[in-house]
Design an enzyme around this catalytic site. Structure first.
Site, PDB file in Angstrom:
ATOM      1  N   LYS A   1      35.974   5.047  72.296  1.00 49.08           N
ATOM      2  CA  LYS A   1      36.567   6.568  72.668  1.00 49.08           C
ATOM      3  C   LYS A   1      35.553   6.989  73.738  1.00 49.08           C
ATOM      4  O   LYS A   1      36.020   7.629  74.701  1.00 49.08           O
ATOM      5  CB  LYS A   1      36.607   7.295  71.296  1.00 49.08           C
ATOM      6  CG  LYS A   1      37.489   7.111  70.298  1.00 49.08           C
ATOM      7  CD  LYS A   1      37.272   7.560  68.923  1.00 49.08           C
ATOM      8  CE  LYS A   1      38.098   6.821  67.902  1.00 49.08           C
ATOM      9  NZ  LYS A   1      37.789   6.750  66.624  1.00 49.08           N
TER      10      LYS A   1
ATOM     11  N   HIS B   1      36.596  -5.838  57.493  1.00 47.23           N
ATOM     12  CA  HIS B   1      36.052  -4.929  58.332  1.00 47.23           C
ATOM     13  C   HIS B   1      34.430  -4.793  58.374  1.00 47.23           C
ATOM     14  O   HIS B   1      33.657  -4.066  58.732  1.00 47.23           O
ATOM     15  CB  HIS B   1      36.406  -3.658  58.013  1.00 47.23           C
ATOM     16  CG  HIS B   1      37.896  -3.563  58.366  1.00 47.23           C
ATOM     17  ND1 HIS B   1      38.278  -2.845  59.457  1.00 47.23           N
ATOM     18  CD2 HIS B   1      39.057  -3.660  57.555  1.00 47.23           C
ATOM     19  CE1 HIS B   1      39.816  -2.952  59.548  1.00 47.23           C
ATOM     20  NE2 HIS B   1      40.152  -3.522  58.398  1.00 47.23           N
TER      21      HIS B   1
ATOM     22  N   LYS C   1      28.962   9.478  64.165  1.00 42.85           N
ATOM     23  CA  LYS C   1      29.686   8.383  63.473  1.00 42.85           C
ATOM     24  C   LYS C   1      29.141   8.618  62.012  1.00 42.85           C
ATOM     25  O   LYS C   1      28.161   9.280  61.964  1.00 42.85           O
ATOM     26  CB  LYS C   1      29.060   7.023  63.927  1.00 42.85           C
ATOM     27  CG  LYS C   1      27.554   6.815  63.995  1.00 42.85           C
ATOM     28  CD  LYS C   1      27.401   5.416  64.728  1.00 42.85           C
ATOM     29  CE  LYS C   1      27.527   5.105  65.993  1.00 42.85           C
ATOM     30  NZ  LYS C   1      28.650   4.356  66.458  1.00 42.85           N
ATOM     31  N   ARG C   2      29.542   7.960  60.920  1.00 35.02           N
ATOM     32  CA  ARG C   2      29.181   7.798  59.702  1.00 35.02           C
ATOM     33  C   ARG C   2      27.784   7.631  59.592  1.00 35.02           C
ATOM     34  O   ARG C   2      27.088   6.835  60.590  1.00 35.02           O
ATOM     35  CB  ARG C   2      29.638   7.134  58.518  1.00 35.02           C
ATOM     36  CG  ARG C   2      31.040   7.489  58.385  1.00 35.02           C
ATOM     37  CD  ARG C   2      31.027   9.001  57.733  1.00 35.02           C
ATOM     38  NE  ARG C   2      30.508   8.794  56.345  1.00 35.02           N
ATOM     39  CZ  ARG C   2      31.044   8.653  55.187  1.00 35.02           C
ATOM     40  NH1 ARG C   2      32.361   8.967  55.126  1.00 35.02           N
ATOM     41  NH2 ARG C   2      30.375   8.632  54.124  1.00 35.02           N
TER      42      ARG C   2
ATOM     43  N   THR D   1      34.627   1.895  66.932  1.00 33.29           N
ATOM     44  CA  THR D   1      35.679   2.238  67.621  1.00 33.29           C
ATOM     45  C   THR D   1      35.387   3.492  68.465  1.00 33.29           C
ATOM     46  O   THR D   1      35.922   3.702  69.428  1.00 33.29           O
ATOM     47  CB  THR D   1      36.840   2.467  66.824  1.00 33.29           C
ATOM     48  OG1 THR D   1      36.603   2.938  65.764  1.00 33.29           O
ATOM     49  CG2 THR D   1      37.590   1.107  66.372  1.00 33.29           C
TER      50      THR D   1
ATOM     51  N   LYS E   1      23.295   1.842  61.166  1.00 33.93           N
ATOM     52  CA  LYS E   1      23.891   2.338  62.434  1.00 33.93           C
ATOM     53  C   LYS E   1      22.535   3.113  62.992  1.00 33.93           C
ATOM     54  O   LYS E   1      22.702   3.461  64.396  1.00 33.93           O
ATOM     55  CB  LYS E   1      24.992   3.577  62.285  1.00 33.93           C
ATOM     56  CG  LYS E   1      26.339   3.022  61.658  1.00 33.93           C
ATOM     57  CD  LYS E   1      27.355   3.953  61.409  1.00 33.93           C
ATOM     58  CE  LYS E   1      28.413   3.449  60.601  1.00 33.93           C
ATOM     59  NZ  LYS E   1      29.447   2.588  61.505  1.00 33.93           N
TER      60      LYS E   1
HETATM   61  C1  AZC Z   1      34.313  -0.272  59.809  1.00 34.79           C
HETATM   62  C2  AZC Z   1      33.361  -0.969  60.444  1.00 34.79           C
HETATM   63  O1  AZC Z   1      32.042  -0.754  59.740  1.00 34.79           O
HETATM   64  C3  AZC Z   1      33.478  -0.520  61.781  1.00 34.79           C
HETATM   65  O2  AZC Z   1      32.679  -1.329  62.598  1.00 34.79           O
HETATM   66  C4  AZC Z   1      34.695  -1.063  62.393  1.00 34.79           C
HETATM   67  O3  AZC Z   1      35.015  -0.446  63.839  1.00 34.79           O
HETATM   68  C5  AZC Z   1      35.853  -0.247  61.577  1.00 34.79           C
HETATM   69  O4  AZC Z   1      35.633  -0.874  59.982  1.00 34.79           O
HETATM   70  C6  AZC Z   1      37.248  -0.701  61.695  1.00 34.79           C
HETATM   71  O5  AZC Z   1      37.395  -2.032  61.821  1.00 34.79           O
HETATM   72  N1  AZC Z   1      34.416  -0.778  58.282  1.00 34.79           N
HETATM   73  C7  AZC Z   1      34.205   0.505  57.333  1.00 34.79           C
HETATM   74  O6  AZC Z   1      34.720   1.630  57.651  1.00 34.79           O
HETATM   75  N2  AZC Z   1      34.549   0.141  56.012  1.00 34.79           N
HETATM   76  C8  AZC Z   1      34.393  -1.048  55.314  1.00 34.79           C
HETATM   77  C9  AZC Z   1      34.548  -1.119  54.006  1.00 34.79           C
HETATM   78  O7  AZC Z   1      34.050  -2.173  55.955  1.00 34.79           O
END
Ligand code: AZC
Length: 822
Positions: A660, A360, A548-549, A656, A554
């Protein structure tokens, strides 16, 4: 397939009243809102429960293959509204409650979010469960029942304060404790080996360990309009033997105390890091705890109907959600060899057909690398197995690349005193996937290049998706009803149906209806903001949203710097022709992430200055929404005009939130990163606003050691002005030095970290241009309406239903199971 419900209003009403009595010895009118919520939730559970039983009966009967989605995080949000939606009973239950004088929204607001996750990774897991149940695929979510989920964020004096999230305080009406499925999980001690004279096999026994008992709680995952109810199984920890504490057996006293503490600590709290690895011992304990319990359970379940563990892969697959559950590889090997008596090669054959891995992120600080000392001390038997996996893997590398030390250095599982979990997951997994086209390409060409060259057949892409049941049907009832009115309701389980909206995008009346709905959703959000922030915002302004976080990559900082810039422009030219804009932020920062927390403070301080400057006539407002989470997210997505997806190209694996927003009719203002690339491909570049460096350009700069931000500072006066405002007290008169670290991070190299690591100044002008374009495009209201309607109409690809079908056909090979009800 006909999706229906069999809902009986009168029965349901009676059931709610009965629950009030059973649970609280009260009539319904005497119950408070929380009690009413509990009563309603139990009544909904009552509808679910027969389906839940029937589903698992059918799975056993058909002896189906099941996917276990293994994840440290499931960011489920609230369950009640979602369950009502998926039972296709939302409107009926709403009516029943109205007849009882109860407002459904008040009831839904009583439920705490199940926030057992940080951000995208955890929410993706939740969307996947929804799609699996809706598409009638057998699946378990396997995770941890944290006593405290993601912290609750309060903003005090502009600063983030973390407040514990005691989500189980009032009890969780949907969960069921499964005492019968208890498993022991062992930590520490040492491994004693001996030869079994009877069989001639080498045996390995863990001795002098500390252990806990894992006890699962099951949560129902309701499919939309069918009888499938899958299970999210989250594990709680209990001490092996509390009785010891009261005994006079002093010899065991120490051990009993330690085990009591282990049980108490292990599931206490979710680590609040997103995309960042902290390397804490307790975290590794959490990982092994839920993985061991889940794998033990899966093997036992298999053995109920089968006696040959060499074929386990025919009935179960473990999908590893990032590297967090990767100890599953060694745990499965251990169980197969030490407990089921398989030889190494047999166990390896099973394991490598059972485990698959999803990556991810390419952010290097997120990569899990456990120090050998810690890993081997905590998991001595698991460590032995990982060592042997590594030994054999290194042999393989040597055979394939004779004499190439560099390959071993880059690919070994154990190297430099560390266990590299991604390498273990790739070596053992039969599938390795990224989460968007661009991300998978970067994995193959850069980050995991050596692995891709050695085993290209394992690599594949699965572009992320979201569930339209929560993020449109539940979150945006007005738009949902409008869409259904136009094209029918098939989109609820077949999102590409939204293409049928295409004939309406040029229709003036349809455009007006669409924008009226957007406006109503903006009014709903404005009300929320007034109630929670005390700020008045104008629903006729452009709602420009970044939620978002909080993470440097970001680039919330780019956004707020631009706000500062725009404010300066407006001050210089008060008659500047611009549509009023409301900049809305929402973000939690990891509790220990200093610069991220400082960025929150900056946003709030900028908001304070700008919102209180009467001279700009409310043309700019800045709002930081406290405690952004799934439940208020639904309100926010529905109300957005502009979706800020402005990560440094190559850094956001997918995103994601971007999907949305698109689904709810917002225009993407973004970089060519993650799934933005595919969004643009679907909707057309003319219906999004794209800016900034490409991922290739970013990677090229990075390989050359960065770029020189001072050049921009020296040549661009407006940029110099806003940067100077970070340190001249304009936004922090009480302490002009407050934002010095942000200033420095943009302009100077610091201890191995390049100045402006995330190319904020490099992209600034291009971003400001893009923002201007947004303003210009919004002025053409018909053009804007058409564009955002096209976004909705072309969002079909981004359903997690599509993603799940791809996982099923390429990786999991599951069969649909239709659950009959008698
Ligand atoms: C996140 C990614 O930062 C994000 O881009 C992606 O949409 C999401 O996963 C789902 O795939 N990654 C994380 O939250 N954490 C790690 C450890 O990758």
């Amino acid at each position: 397939m006909v999706r229906t419900n069999t809902f009986n209003k009168e029965e349901f009403k009676k059931d709610i009243k009965d629950n009030c009595k059973l649970l609280y010895r009260k009539n319904i009118d005497e119950c408070d809102d929380q009690q009413k919520f509990q009563a309603v939730a139990y009544s909904v559970k009552n509808i679910i429960i027969d389906k839940w039983i029937a589903t698992h009966k059918e799975y056993e009967k058909q002896d189906v293959k099941i996917v276990c989605y293994m994840s440290m995080e499931f960011l489920m949000g609230r369950a009640l509204g979602n369950n009502m939606i998926n039972l296709m009973a939302y409107d009926e239950i709403k009516e029943v409650l109205a007849e009882l004088g109860i407002d459904i929204n008040v009831i839904e607001d009583q439920e705490p979010d199940a926030a057992l996750g940080n951000g995208g990774l955890g929410r993706l897991a939740a969307c996947f469960l929804d799609s699996l149940a809706t598409l009638e695929y057998p699946a378990y979510g396997c995770g941890i029942r944290y006593r405290y989920g993601m912290f609750k964020q309060e903003i005090k004096d502009g600063y983030q304060i973390e407040v514990p999230d005691n989500w189980l305080k009032d009890g969780n009406p949907f969960e069921i404790k499964r005492d019968e499925y208890r498993y022991e999980v062992k930590f520490g001690g040492y491994v004693r080996s001996y030869r079994d004279e009877k069989t001639g096999r080498d045996m390995f026994v863990q001795e002098d360990y500390r252990s806990v008992i894992a006890v699962p709680y099951d949560l129902p995952v309701v499919g939309y309009g069918n009888n499938t109810v899958n299970t999210l199984r989250i594990w709680d920890a209990e001490p092996v033997n509390t009785f010891n504490l009261n005994s006079f057996d002093k010899g065991d006293y120490q051990k009993a105390i330690e085990e009591e503490n282990l049980a108490k600590n292990i599931v206490e709290v979710l680590y609040p890091n997103d995309n960042h690895y902290a390397g804490k011992e307790l975290r590794l304990k959490q990982q092994y705890f839920f993985v061991s319990a889940s794998v033990q359970r899966a093997v036992d379940q298999y053995k109920k109907h089968h006696d040959d563990c060499r074929k386990l892969y025919e009935k179960v697959t473990f999908q590893l959600n990032d590297t967090h559950p990767t100890v599953a590889v060694a745990e499965l090997m251990r169980i197969l060899m030490d407990e089921e008596g398989l030889e190494w090669d047999e166990a390896w054959d099973v394991t490598t057909k059972t485990v698959a891995y999803t990556n991810h992120t390419i952010m290097s600080e997120a990569l899990e690398k456990w120090p050998l000392e810690l890993f081997s001390r905590l998991l001595p038997r698991i460590y032995q197995i990982v060592e042997e996996i590594n030994r054999r893997f290194v042999e393989e590398i040597k055979t394939k690349y004779p004499g190439d030390q560099e390959k071993i250095r880059k690919m070994a599982i154990i190297y430099d005193g560390q266990v590299k979990m991604a390498h273990l997951a790739i070596c053992a997994g039969y599938s390795v996937n990224g989460v968007a086209k661009l991300h998978t390409e970067i994995l193959e060409k850069q980050e995991l290049k050596d692995f891709y060259e050695m085993m290209p057949q394992k690599f594949n892409n699965k572009t992320n998706g979201i569930t339209q049941r929560r993020f449109l049907l539940h979150g945006n009832p007005l738009l949902s009803a409008w869409i259904t009115d136009k094209i029918g309701d098939a989109w609820v389980t077949d999102l590409p149906q939204l293409k049928k909206l295409l004939p309406y995008v040029d229709d003036e009346k349809a455009q007006q209806e669409f924008m009226q709905i957007k406006r109503k959703n903006k009014v709903r959000l404005a009300k929320y903001i007034k109630e929670h922030n005390g700020i008045d915002v104008d629903p006729d302004s452009i709602f420009d949203v970044q939620v978002k976080r909080l993470h440097e990559y970001k680039r919330q900082l780019l956004n707020i710097l631009h706000v500062m810039y725009l404010y300066n422009e407006l001050k210089k030219n008060p008659d500047m022709d611009m549509t009023p804009r409301t900049f809305i932020f929402g973000a939690k920062a990891a509790a220990g992430y200093r610069i991220a927390k400082l960025t929150i403070k900056l946003i709030n301080n900028v908001a304070d200055v700008i919102n209180n400057d009467a001279s700009i006539n409310g043309k700019i407002k800045v709002v930081f929404i406290e405690n952004y989470r799934v439940s208020n997210g639904e309100i926010i997505f529905a109300a957005a005009d502009v979706s800020e997806q402005i990560s440094t190209a190559s850094k956001e694996a997918s995103g994601t939130g971007n999907m949305k927003f698109m689904l709810n009719g917002a225009m993407t203002l973004g970089t060519m990163d993650g799934a933005n690339v595919e969004i643009v491909q679907e909707v057309g570049i003319e219906n999004a606003v794209i800016f900034g460096l490409s991922s290739d350009e970013v990677i090229r700069y990075e390989n050359e050691g960065g770029y020189d931000p001072m050049e921009i500072f020296n040549n661009d006066q407006a940029v110099r002005e806003i940067l100077t405002e970070l340190i001249n007290g304009k936004y922090s008169p009480e302490d002009p030095e407050m934002f010095r670290d942000i200033y420095n991070s943009l302009l100077s190299n610091q201890g191995g970290r390049r100045a402006d690591t995330y190319f904020i100044l490099k992209d600034f002008r291009s971003y400001a241009e893009a923002q201007k374009q947004i303003d210009a495009r919004y002025k053409n209201s018909a053009g804007w309406a058409k564009s955002v309607m096209l976004n909705v109409a072309n969002a079909g690809k981004f359903s997690s239903d599509r993603t799940i079908e791809e996982y099923v056909s390429d990786i999991w090979k599951l069969k649909k199971v239709h659950v009959p009800m008698n």
